[in-house]
Design an enzyme around this catalytic site. Structure first.
Site, PDB file in Angstrom:
ATOM      1  N   HIS A   1     -32.122 -53.653 -47.341  1.00  0.00           N
ATOM      2  CA  HIS A   1     -30.847 -54.358 -47.118  1.00  0.00           C
ATOM      3  C   HIS A   1     -30.330 -53.957 -45.735  1.00  0.00           C
ATOM      4  O   HIS A   1     -29.322 -53.259 -45.593  1.00  0.00           O
ATOM      5  CB  HIS A   1     -29.853 -53.975 -48.232  1.00  0.00           C
ATOM      6  CG  HIS A   1     -28.659 -54.870 -48.321  1.00  0.00           C
ATOM      7  ND1 HIS A   1     -28.476 -55.991 -47.531  1.00  0.00           N
ATOM      8  CD2 HIS A   1     -27.546 -54.806 -49.129  1.00  0.00           C
ATOM      9  CE1 HIS A   1     -27.331 -56.578 -47.839  1.00  0.00           C
ATOM     10  NE2 HIS A   1     -26.746 -55.881 -48.801  1.00  0.00           N
TER      11      HIS A   1
ATOM     12  N   ARG B   1     -31.633 -64.082 -48.864  1.00  0.00           N
ATOM     13  CA  ARG B   1     -31.363 -63.036 -49.862  1.00  0.00           C
ATOM     14  C   ARG B   1     -32.195 -63.362 -51.084  1.00  0.00           C
ATOM     15  O   ARG B   1     -32.077 -64.454 -51.655  1.00  0.00           O
ATOM     16  CB  ARG B   1     -29.892 -62.993 -50.254  1.00  0.00           C
ATOM     17  CG  ARG B   1     -29.715 -62.204 -51.559  1.00  0.00           C
ATOM     18  CD  ARG B   1     -28.334 -61.831 -51.887  1.00  0.00           C
ATOM     19  NE  ARG B   1     -27.810 -60.866 -50.950  1.00  0.00           N
ATOM     20  CZ  ARG B   1     -26.804 -60.037 -51.241  1.00  0.00           C
ATOM     21  NH1 ARG B   1     -26.258 -60.044 -52.437  1.00  0.00           N
ATOM     22  NH2 ARG B   1     -26.359 -59.198 -50.336  1.00  0.00           N
TER      23      ARG B   1
ATOM     24  N   CYS C   1     -21.457 -49.768 -51.064  1.00  0.00           N
ATOM     25  CA  CYS C   1     -21.769 -51.079 -50.483  1.00  0.00           C
ATOM     26  C   CYS C   1     -21.075 -52.207 -51.235  1.00  0.00           C
ATOM     27  O   CYS C   1     -20.880 -53.284 -50.682  1.00  0.00           O
ATOM     28  CB  CYS C   1     -23.278 -51.292 -50.486  1.00  0.00           C
ATOM     29  SG  CYS C   1     -24.012 -51.149 -52.122  1.00  0.00           S
TER      30      CYS C   1
ATOM     31  N   ASP D   1     -24.319 -46.501 -54.706  1.00  0.00           N
ATOM     32  CA  ASP D   1     -24.583 -47.920 -55.002  1.00  0.00           C
ATOM     33  C   ASP D   1     -24.780 -48.018 -56.514  1.00  0.00           C
ATOM     34  O   ASP D   1     -24.963 -46.999 -57.200  1.00  0.00           O
ATOM     35  CB  ASP D   1     -25.857 -48.351 -54.231  1.00  0.00           C
ATOM     36  CG  ASP D   1     -26.244 -49.811 -54.480  1.00  0.00           C
ATOM     37  OD1 ASP D   1     -25.405 -50.600 -54.934  1.00  0.00           O
ATOM     38  OD2 ASP D   1     -27.426 -50.153 -54.209  1.00  0.00           O
TER      39      ASP D   1
ATOM     40  N   ARG E   1     -19.109 -55.639 -42.617  1.00  0.00           N
ATOM     41  CA  ARG E   1     -20.303 -56.475 -42.850  1.00  0.00           C
ATOM     42  C   ARG E   1     -20.219 -57.717 -41.969  1.00  0.00           C
ATOM     43  O   ARG E   1     -21.204 -58.158 -41.395  1.00  0.00           O
ATOM     44  CB  ARG E   1     -20.375 -56.912 -44.329  1.00  0.00           C
ATOM     45  CG  ARG E   1     -20.573 -55.808 -45.358  1.00  0.00           C
ATOM     46  CD  ARG E   1     -21.893 -55.097 -45.210  1.00  0.00           C
ATOM     47  NE  ARG E   1     -23.014 -56.006 -45.070  1.00  0.00           N
ATOM     48  CZ  ARG E   1     -23.547 -56.742 -46.059  1.00  0.00           C
ATOM     49  NH1 ARG E   1     -23.098 -56.630 -47.272  1.00  0.00           N
ATOM     50  NH2 ARG E   1     -24.570 -57.559 -45.836  1.00  0.00           N
TER      51      ARG E   1
ATOM     52  N   GLN F   1     -26.655 -54.417 -44.430  1.00  0.00           N
ATOM     53  CA  GLN F   1     -25.735 -53.473 -45.062  1.00  0.00           C
ATOM     54  C   GLN F   1     -25.727 -52.158 -44.283  1.00  0.00           C
ATOM     55  O   GLN F   1     -24.672 -51.600 -43.958  1.00  0.00           O
ATOM     56  CB  GLN F   1     -26.166 -53.219 -46.523  1.00  0.00           C
ATOM     57  CG  GLN F   1     -25.319 -52.185 -47.243  1.00  0.00           C
ATOM     58  CD  GLN F   1     -23.907 -52.674 -47.496  1.00  0.00           C
ATOM     59  OE1 GLN F   1     -23.705 -53.750 -48.032  1.00  0.00           O
ATOM     60  NE2 GLN F   1     -22.912 -51.883 -47.108  1.00  0.00           N
TER      61      GLN F   1
HETATM   62  N1  NVA Z   1     -28.754 -52.340 -54.901  1.00  0.00           N
HETATM   63  C1  NVA Z   1     -27.830 -53.427 -55.103  1.00  0.00           C
HETATM   64  C2  NVA Z   1     -27.124 -53.734 -53.834  1.00  0.00           C
HETATM   65  C3  NVA Z   1     -26.076 -54.806 -53.932  1.00  0.00           C
HETATM   66  C4  NVA Z   1     -25.461 -55.120 -52.606  1.00  0.00           C
HETATM   67  C5  NVA Z   1     -28.574 -54.637 -55.616  1.00  0.00           C
HETATM   68  O1  NVA Z   1     -29.675 -54.913 -55.134  1.00  0.00           O
HETATM   69  O2  NVA Z   1     -28.074 -55.297 -56.528  1.00  0.00           O
HETATM   70  N1   CP Z   2     -22.910 -55.333 -50.336  1.00  0.00           N
HETATM   71  C1   CP Z   2     -23.367 -56.598 -50.525  1.00  0.00           C
HETATM   72  O1   CP Z   2     -24.426 -56.975 -50.063  1.00  0.00           O
HETATM   73  O2   CP Z   2     -22.528 -57.362 -51.270  1.00  0.00           O
HETATM   74  P1   CP Z   2     -22.848 -58.824 -51.805  1.00  0.00           P
HETATM   75  O3   CP Z   2     -23.931 -58.687 -52.852  1.00  0.00           O
HETATM   76  O4   CP Z   2     -21.556 -59.310 -52.385  1.00  0.00           O
HETATM   77  O5   CP Z   2     -23.310 -59.666 -50.656  1.00  0.00           O
END
Ligand code: NVA
Ligand code: CP
Length: 314
Positions: free
Chosen positions: A133, A106, A272, A229, A300, A136
């Site tokens: 992602h 990540r 999400c 989101d 998830r 997700q």
């Molecule tokens: N678009 C958000 C998704 C979080 C799961 C981010 O990248 O922070």
């Molecule tokens: N939706 C998601 O990816 O959540 P986290 O950032 O908590 O992993």
């Protein structure tokens, strides 16, 4: 179907049969867990979880899924390892690939993920980059299947910032699955054009319908599912235009007015998470839909378990 050894860069990696295989496996492992069946198919496997950004759901999903299957998962933050600073990403990938059976990443740059994939020699799973992602979106589709059954022709509408990782992966997933996907946002937050073009190509086979509309009221008409989101993603918190961005995105907030514009009393909302209440979604609509939203959060884990099983064993 044999996906053993495959990485998950983004959802363009999967054709419809491979996507369905992972989804079916996700539904299967969910049923197994609910029946207290733990086949431990990943015994003696070691999984590295690399985090440049924080995570609750994805981190815990990998940890719980690995434990359920008898594997060991080790979280490594950017501060714990030399990733790309003292040691090159290529060398880090080669070391971790010698020690671990699979690597979750990540982080920020999609390029970092691609370098890990190119050098690790074990499956590398994208657990969110600035552009994609995919794990997700697999859970998003799994959850839609639970509530909508067959997804061909079902309409999902994404409201908010169209140019982010979650939107891109949802767009690709819906295009593979032959759904009608509408993204509604101001022009300057349109999704990445090259991703849209590739999805249009996919839609020729899958019969997906893709549209991008400025008008949220028009967009949500007859929606089966509304998705949103955060407006400010991880890593964007200090951008100077955030206040202006939130003002521009306010008409795309998921609220009572939007829900009644669907003209579909069965329409449900997914997020999400994490959510900023009363920005992208009002608290009342969030709570009215909490069953769907937290089912998605749980899914998830089941779908990540399916991804690991599919790519680590036959
Ligand atoms: N678009 C958000 C998704 C979080 C799961 C981010 O990248 O922070
Ligand atoms: N939706 C998601 O990816 O959540 P986290 O950032 O908590 O992993």
């Amino acid at each position: 179907m044999n996906l053993k050894g495959r990485s998950l860069n983004n959802l363009f990696d999967l054709n419809i049969d491979e996507f369905n295989y992972i989804l079916n496996l996700a539904h299967q492992v969910k049923k197994e867990k609910k029946s207290n069946i733990f086949p431990k198919r990943l015994q003696n496997k070691n999984i590295a979880l690399i985090f440049e950004k924080p995570s609750t759901r994805t981190r815990c999903s990998f940890i719980v899924a690995a434990h359920d299957e008898g594997a060991h998962a080790e979280s490594l933050s950017g501060r714990d390892i030399h990733l790309g600073e003292k040691e090159s990403i290529e060398d880090t990938a080669r070391v971790l690939g010698r020690l671990f059976d699979g690597i979750m990443f990540r982080g920020f740059k999609h390029k970092t993920l691609e370098m890990l994939i190119n050098y690790a020699n074990v499956p590398v799973w994208n657990a969110l980059t600035d552009i994609h992602h995919p794990t997700q979106a697999i859970a998003d589709i799994m959850t839609c299947q639970e509530y909508l059954g067959k997804l061909n022709g079902k309409k999902i509408v994404y409201l908010g910032n169209g140019n982010n990782n979650v939107t891109h992966s949802l767009l690709i997933a819906s295009s593979i699955m032959g759904m009608e996907i509408v993204i509604s946002c101001p022009e300057r937050y349109y999704p990445d054009q090259s991703i849209v073009q590739q999805c249009i190509k996919l839609s020729k086979n899958s019969k997906a319908k893709i549209s991008i509309l400025n008008n949220p009221i028009e967009a949500v008409k007859n929606a089966d599912c509304i998705y949103t989101d955060v407006w400010i993603s991880m890593g964007e918190e200090k951008n100077s235009n955030n206040e202006e961005k939130c003002k521009e995105l306010l008409p795309y907030q998921v609220n009572k007015k939007i829900m009644s514009a669907t003209k579909n009393s069965e329409c449900f909302v997914l997020h999400c998470l994490p959510a900023y209440k009363n920005l992208e979604i009002t608290s009342d609509i969030f709570e009215e839909n909490n069953k769907f939203i937290f089912d998605l959060a749980e899914n998830r884990m089941h779908s990540i378990k399916a991804v690991m099983l599919a790519t680590l064993i036959n």
